[in-house]
Design an enzyme around this catalytic site. Sequence first.
Site: not given
Ligand code: MRU
Length: 387
Positions: A46-47, A89, A196, A237, A247
């Site tokens: 993820r991220g 996603r 997270q 994101d 985000n």
């Molecule tokens: O659902 P996730 O864990 O993928 O969401 C991640 C985030 O919202 C982060 O803040 C974003 O991806 C930036 S990661 C460098």
Amino acid sequence: MAARPVRWRDGTVLILDQRRLPAEERYVEAREPQEVAEAIRAMAVRGAPLIGIAAAYGVALAALRSRARSRAALLEDVEAAGRLLAGARPTAVNLSWAVGRVVGAVRAALPVGLEAMRGAAVAEARAIAREDEEACLAIARLGAELVPAGARILTHCNTGSLATGGCGTAQGVILAAHREGKVAHVWVDETRPLLQGARLTAWELRRLGVPMTLVADTAAGSLMARGLVDLVVVGADRVAANGDVANKVGTYQLAVLARHHRIPFLVAAPVSTLDPATPRGDAIVIEERDPGEVLAPLGVRFAPEGAAAANPAFDVTPARLVTAIVTDRGVAGPPYRSSLRALLEGRAGGATGWPGAAGQGAGAAAAGPGAAAGPPSERAATAEVGR
Ligand code: MRU
């Protein structure tokens, strides 16, 4: 820090299963693009930048595994895998951006031959990973210049090396500032429902020796009211053309609170997270995940049987609440439509006016006409007055 969470090894993709962290560091091996897509969907990986890298390798897997005997058929297989991966996603633009790059590289190599197409896929995916590592370093360097001495920083979700191909975005900024001796403390939001912050950011910051305290997401307001937060730094994101930022859900309420308390609110993201094709935040698709993640976080049920739940995984913070957006090409400030466009076009827009701006190197000079001006505290006050 752990080895890279996504690695290419001998024609397979190794993925650190983040659902098991911090209890267990276990890599899963993906040999087919479908397995990478599933790992992204299920959030084993993820991220935003990291799912882009994983998807890029997923397309490379499709090129290697395809049994196509003609170039057109190979391209079809690669494109089909690209569609599957890009759809895993919806919110992070890095996913479709990275898939588009690898598919484009395969298409460009079509006149050369089958092996060249396969080689181009692997090379492009590797390049995306390498570039993200460099982007993280640039963001960290530029962002650290904006962190005041003795800063108490609040952050949300996980934006470190578990979310990127390098040291992170928001977390990279925090780490660089910490190494410069400027960070007094980091408040880490636990980040419901998948935690997270609690599971990943706390794990990373502790390993890195950054002083941190975990708080419930709902504690942010009272921390700010008590004067315990000097700066909020988060990742993104997808950033729309006007600077609206999607985000992790919970980011928007932090931005509202930060504005109320006159605290600067920084967003850190590579230019691969900028989406000039999406005009405003209301056009960003927000991922709706399984309500079960809310009803029974990490499998522990505490809601009564029959209770309904909603699970939007992201929210949109309007550009007017964002003090500055730190990218690998420079720092953008309001008005974002012009400053972000300048960054994407690689136009130099002059010094940003932030502390340390004079020391910014070539890669940092691209902030546009709307580049952020003034130190964080001044900017927040200016924005407040201008509301
Ligand atoms: O659902 P996730 O864990 O993928 O969401 C991640 C985030 O919202 C982060 O803040 C974003 O991806 C930036 S990661 C460098």
